[in-house]
Design a protein around this motif. Structure first.
Motif, mmCIF file in Angstrom:
data_model
loop_
_atom_site.group_PDB
_atom_site.id
_atom_site.type_symbol
_atom_site.label_atom_id
_atom_site.label_comp_id
_atom_site.label_asym_id
_atom_site.label_seq_id
_atom_site.Cartn_x
_atom_site.Cartn_y
_atom_site.Cartn_z
ATOM 1 N N PRO A 102 -4.203 6.838 -0.165
ATOM 2 C CA PRO A 102 -3.472 5.504 -0.236
ATOM 3 C C PRO A 102 -3.837 4.550 -1.538
ATOM 4 O O PRO A 102 -5.336 4.564 -2.090
ATOM 5 C CB PRO A 102 -3.853 4.842 0.915
ATOM 6 C CG PRO A 102 -4.475 5.709 2.084
ATOM 7 C CD PRO A 102 -5.085 6.976 1.061
ATOM 8 N N ASN B 188 0.961 4.651 0.777
ATOM 9 C CA ASN B 188 0.227 5.603 1.522
ATOM 10 C C ASN B 188 0.245 7.185 1.190
ATOM 11 O O ASN B 188 -0.691 7.683 1.002
ATOM 12 C CB ASN B 188 0.772 5.591 3.144
ATOM 13 C CG ASN B 188 0.677 3.971 3.498
ATOM 14 O OD1 ASN B 188 -0.380 3.529 3.611
ATOM 15 N ND2 ASN B 188 1.498 3.685 4.298
ATOM 16 N N THR C 2 0.904 -1.300 -0.045
ATOM 17 C CA THR C 2 0.105 0.054 -0.066
ATOM 18 C C THR C 2 0.891 1.180 0.203
ATOM 19 O O THR C 2 1.664 1.371 0.879
ATOM 20 C CB THR C 2 -1.093 0.172 1.417
ATOM 21 O OG1 THR C 2 -1.630 -1.120 1.139
ATOM 22 C CG2 THR C 2 -1.854 1.083 1.306
#
Length: 247
Positions: free
Chosen positions: A149, A126, A124
């Motif tokens: 994200p 962010n 992920t």
């Protein structure tokens, strides 16, 4: 004359002066299970990391063991231009070969081994900043790119590990151990426009290299399932050579 002839025939046979050991020495075979202590320790000192690993091995011969590790890791990491989170699970299977010669009753290990490892994980992104050499309007930092994200799922990696480690019996059937691992990945699925900088089970991925270094520190319990005769690895002496030595 009859007694004399019997005595003469008896002297023709070689006399074995070395008594034979009729005792059968056996060793325990079974399953050893436990956990890696290093990952909960890192979790305690580093809030951005969580991890857990179960370890096990099964003795199949006097020196050879089937071995496996199953774990899960999650790590948040801040780089110069971006912040990302990696989360996933991994499985490692292989063999360990014990190079240590134990005394009777001991089952300590100084071993070398190998693993085939697989990890399934997600990345992920962010937030990130845009690299720009001309920072006239932002002299103290780079221009913010996005703080929304962006998740990349369904990623996987496959690699081989070379393992060196020890396991020592502290108490009855309780072992403390540790190992160092050198990994070389075979396959590494990377998302578009982003690199896998951390792979669960593999550790940090270095840009431009296929290698990674890991370790574990384990506490395990041995479950004896059956016993098997211990093989004497000393060189056997042929009967003819034994007779010549006696002469």
């Amino acid at each position: 004359m009859l007694l004399s002839s019997l005595g003469t025939k008896a002297q023709d046979k070689p006399i074995n002066l070395q008594p034979k050991d009729t005792l059968v020495y056996t060793e325990a075979y079974g399953l050893r299970l436990g956990i890696d202590l290093s990952r909960p320790t890192i979790t305690f000192f580093e809030p951005e990391y969580t991890g857990f690993e179960i370890v096990g091995d099964y003795r199949i011969t006097q020196s050879l063991y089937l071995a496996a590790e199953l774990g899960n890791e999650k790590r948040d990491r801040q780089e110069d231009l971006y912040n990302f989170t990696t989360s996933g699970s991994y499985l490692k299977v292989g063999v360990d070969y014990n190079t240590y010669g134990n005394w009777y009753g001991e089952q300590n290990l100084i071993y070398i081994g190998g693993r085939l490892a697989y990890s399934n994980f997600s990345q992920t992104l962010n937030n990130y900043q845009i690299f720009d050499t001309n920072r006239y309007w932002n002299p103290d930092s780079f221009v913010n790119g996005s703080s929304d994200p962006r998740e990349f799922t369904g990623l996987s990696a496959l690699w081989l590990e070379f393992v060196v480690g020890v396991k020592a019996e502290l108490f009855a059937n309780i072992y403390l151990g540790g190992s160092v691992r050198l990994g070389a990945y075979i396959k590494n699925d990377e998302p578009e426009n982003f690199s896998n900088l951390f792979i669960p089970g593999f550790n940090k991925v270095t840009d431009g290299a296929r290698f990674g270094i890991g370790y574990n520190f384990t506490l395990t319990y041995f479950i004896p399932l059956y016993r098997k005769a211990r093989v004497n690895k000393k060189k056997k002496v042929a009967p003819q050579q034994l007779e010549e030595n006696q002469e």
